[in-house]
Design a protein around this motif. Structure first.
Motif, mmCIF file in Angstrom:
data_model
loop_
_atom_site.group_PDB
_atom_site.id
_atom_site.type_symbol
_atom_site.label_atom_id
_atom_site.label_comp_id
_atom_site.label_asym_id
_atom_site.label_seq_id
_atom_site.Cartn_x
_atom_site.Cartn_y
_atom_site.Cartn_z
ATOM 1 N N VAL A 149 60.343 73.913 66.963
ATOM 2 C CA VAL A 149 60.032 72.516 67.292
ATOM 3 C C VAL A 149 58.755 72.074 66.573
ATOM 4 C CG1 VAL A 149 59.288 70.969 69.151
ATOM 5 C CG2 VAL A 149 61.232 72.490 69.496
ATOM 6 N N LEU A 150 57.724 72.925 66.637
ATOM 7 C CA LEU A 150 56.460 72.579 65.984
ATOM 8 C C LEU A 150 56.644 72.458 64.469
ATOM 9 C CD1 LEU A 150 53.935 74.887 67.913
ATOM 10 C CD2 LEU A 150 54.397 72.455 68.284
ATOM 11 N N GLY A 151 57.393 73.390 63.887
ATOM 12 C CA GLY A 151 57.624 73.354 62.444
ATOM 13 C C GLY A 151 58.406 72.133 62.007
ATOM 14 N N LEU A 152 59.362 71.704 62.820
ATOM 15 C CA LEU A 152 60.174 70.540 62.476
ATOM 16 C C LEU A 152 59.403 69.232 62.647
ATOM 17 C CD1 LEU A 152 63.557 71.592 64.128
ATOM 18 C CD2 LEU A 152 63.111 71.391 61.681
ATOM 19 N N LEU A 153 58.563 69.166 63.668
ATOM 20 C CA LEU A 153 57.901 67.903 63.994
ATOM 21 C C LEU A 153 56.596 67.685 63.243
ATOM 22 C CD1 LEU A 153 58.459 67.646 67.866
ATOM 23 C CD2 LEU A 153 59.797 66.613 66.020
ATOM 24 N N GLN A 154 55.877 68.764 62.897
ATOM 25 C CA GLN A 154 54.566 68.619 62.284
ATOM 26 C C GLN A 154 54.588 67.820 60.981
ATOM 27 O OE1 GLN A 154 51.575 68.882 63.150
ATOM 28 N NE2 GLN A 154 50.634 68.561 61.144
ATOM 29 N N PRO A 155 55.517 68.111 60.030
ATOM 30 C CA PRO A 155 55.496 67.334 58.781
ATOM 31 C C PRO A 155 55.791 65.854 58.996
ATOM 32 C CG PRO A 155 57.439 68.730 58.865
ATOM 33 C CD PRO A 155 56.541 69.166 59.982
ATOM 34 N N ILE A 156 56.668 65.546 59.953
ATOM 35 C CA ILE A 156 56.967 64.141 60.246
ATOM 36 C C ILE A 156 55.739 63.457 60.824
ATOM 37 C CG2 ILE A 156 58.399 62.580 61.627
ATOM 38 C CD1 ILE A 156 60.614 64.639 61.501
ATOM 39 N N TYR A 157 55.092 64.132 61.770
ATOM 40 C CA TYR A 157 53.890 63.564 62.388
ATOM 41 C C TYR A 157 52.794 63.334 61.354
ATOM 42 C CZ TYR A 157 49.954 62.949 65.557
ATOM 43 O OH TYR A 157 48.872 62.433 66.199
ATOM 44 N N ALA A 158 52.551 64.344 60.506
ATOM 45 C CA ALA A 158 51.480 64.235 59.516
ATOM 46 C C ALA A 158 51.753 63.120 58.519
ATOM 47 C CB ALA A 158 51.314 65.575 58.786
ATOM 48 N N SER A 159 53.003 62.991 58.076
ATOM 49 C CA SER A 159 53.354 61.951 57.106
ATOM 50 C C SER A 159 53.199 60.560 57.700
ATOM 51 C CB SER A 159 54.798 62.149 56.611
ATOM 52 O OG SER A 159 54.953 63.390 55.965
ATOM 53 N N LEU A 160 53.665 60.391 58.937
ATOM 54 C CA LEU A 160 53.617 59.062 59.559
ATOM 55 C C LEU A 160 52.192 58.662 59.926
ATOM 56 C CD1 LEU A 160 56.781 59.144 61.865
ATOM 57 C CD2 LEU A 160 56.495 57.948 59.695
ATOM 58 N N SER A 161 51.390 59.598 60.423
ATOM 59 C CA SER A 161 50.014 59.247 60.768
ATOM 60 C C SER A 161 49.210 58.914 59.513
ATOM 61 C CB SER A 161 49.342 60.390 61.535
ATOM 62 O OG SER A 161 49.279 61.570 60.760
#
Length: 410
Positions: free
Chosen positions: A112-124
């Motif tokens: 879950v962390l691996g899947l969500l982290q790149p999306i979170y970092a890109s959007l922020s």
């Protein structure tokens, strides 16, 4: 620039980032401790990181086209909520007394962390220009980057103190609470992005992917900044492998001396963030930071003692914010605003790929490169391009000054 000059939405993002970084760093420490307590296996430890990196890199490559078509504020909020729930899973397994349940919870958590982290970092990263004025972007990136790195230094110490008075598994509850509090902070950001209607199909995804990478390559400055940042990430990956043997074997240092060495960079980085507020924001300062950071690695090749090594790490931390914060701001300013989320994901993909490559390079015994020579090599790949662009910047500034003088005299 003082922090109180930033907008309230930016402060909400900043506080949310600080809280989640603390929770993530604390949880990351406990993941390794619990898994090793159960399995006693280094192979399982490596597998745990692969479970983070592999899904992360795969999703990073395929998710970029869709990020232009989501409401960034809402997506960030939901990601933090998902993370909060995910940290409960290994806690449930541990409390139930099931080793299989605990390991399964850890596996799901890492995925879950691996899947969500790149999306979170890109959007922020893409949301930041909407929350700050353009002239504030360097200071905003510096503040975010510096405080996040400071949290990565503070969190392990605080976690260690908490473990003196509480059981190991309770940190999962703390991490879950931190991400929930982060989502509450992020909920204070007003919605400024709009969801665009799109036909979700293979054809749409492929066309958007091609447009995104084509747009990225059409902006040489974006590519240049990304490649320079990637060289820094390559070095970071390599140092994860060689820092311990360098201090413990090459310099025959004690464990506590390594702990101080590990803390010198984030402390220097936090001070470098403050120093940047007093310096001019221009390409010259940016490339001086890059060159200086590269030279700090080269200096480790020559370091005769642990004390000199501490100074090299501190110097690197002091100088790298000059490049990192300004290069991030330049990327945000020069990327097309309607493609910023997607281009941010492409940028992050480059950065995330190069760190594992650095790990592989430094850990490959077949290359026959010593620990000191590894520092020298990674310093060169950072400092040489930085020196080239610094010289180009100085020549351009000299030409501009000459033109201005000609105009004045005429």
């Amino acid at each position: 620039m003082k922090n109180n000059s930033f907008s309230r939405p930016f402060k909400a993002l900043w506080i949310g980032e600080i809280i989640s970084e603390f929770g993530g760093a604390a949880g990351g420490i406990i993941n390794g401790l619990i898994l090793f307590e159960i399995t006693g296996s280094k192979e399982w430890m490596g597998a745990l990181w692969l479970l983070y990196f592999i899904p992360s890199l795969i999703l990073q490559g395929i998710s970029a086209p869709f990020l232009n078509h989501v409401i960034k504020e809402k997506m960030l909020l939901n990601i933090q909520r998902f993370r909060s729930v995910a940290y409960i899973l290994p806690l449930i397994g541990y409390i139930s007394g099931s080793e299989i349940g605990t390991i399964a919870g850890l596996v799901i958590l890492q995925c879950v962390l691996g899947l969500l982290q790149p999306i979170y970092a890109s959007l922020s990263f893409a949301l930041l220009p909407d929350l700050c004025e353009e002239k504030e972007l360097v200071s905003a990136n510096s503040l975010l980057d510096g405080t996040i790195r400071l949290m990565s230094f503070i969190a392990p110490g605080v976690t260690s103190l908490l473990l003196l008075v509480s059981p190991l598994y309770t940190i999962y509850g703390l991490s879950s609470l931190m991400f929930l509090l982060s989502s509450i902070s992020l909920s204070q950001i007003p919605q400024v992005s709009k969801k665009r209607v799109a036909t979700w199909s293979k054809k749409f995804w492929w066309e958007e992917t091609k447009i995104g990478y084509r747009t990225f390559l059409q902006f040489p400055q974006l590519l240049r900044l990304t490649l320079l940042s990637s060289s820094v990430q390559f070095a970071v990956g390599a140092t994860l492998v060689i820092n311990v043997p360098f201090i413990r074997e090459d310099l025959t240092g004690e464990a506590w001396e390594y702990a101080i060495f590990a803390g010198m960079f984030p402390i220097g980085y936090a001070l470098g963030m403050l120093l940047l507020t007093k310096l001019p924001k221009n390409n010259k300062t940016m490339y001086v930071g890059l060159v200086g950071g590269g030279l700090s690695f080269i200096a480790l090749y020559f370091a005769p003692s642990v004390y000199i090594a501490w100074g090299c790490e501190f110097l690197g931390g002091l100088l790298f914010p000059m490049f990192n914060a300004q290069s991030s701001a330049l990327f945000q300013q020069n990327a097309p605003r309607d493609r910023l989320s997607q281009l941010s994901a492409v940028r992050l993909l480059f950065l995330r790929i190069t760190m594992p490559l650095g790990i592989l390079f430094a850990s490959n015994s077949y290359l026959g490169i010593s620990t000191r020579m590894t520092y020298f090599f990674i310093g060169v790949i950072i400092a040489v391009p930085g020196m080239y662009y610094l010289i180009c910047t100085l020549i351009q500034n000299k030409d501009h000054d000459l033109k201005d003088r000609v105009k004045i005299s005429s």
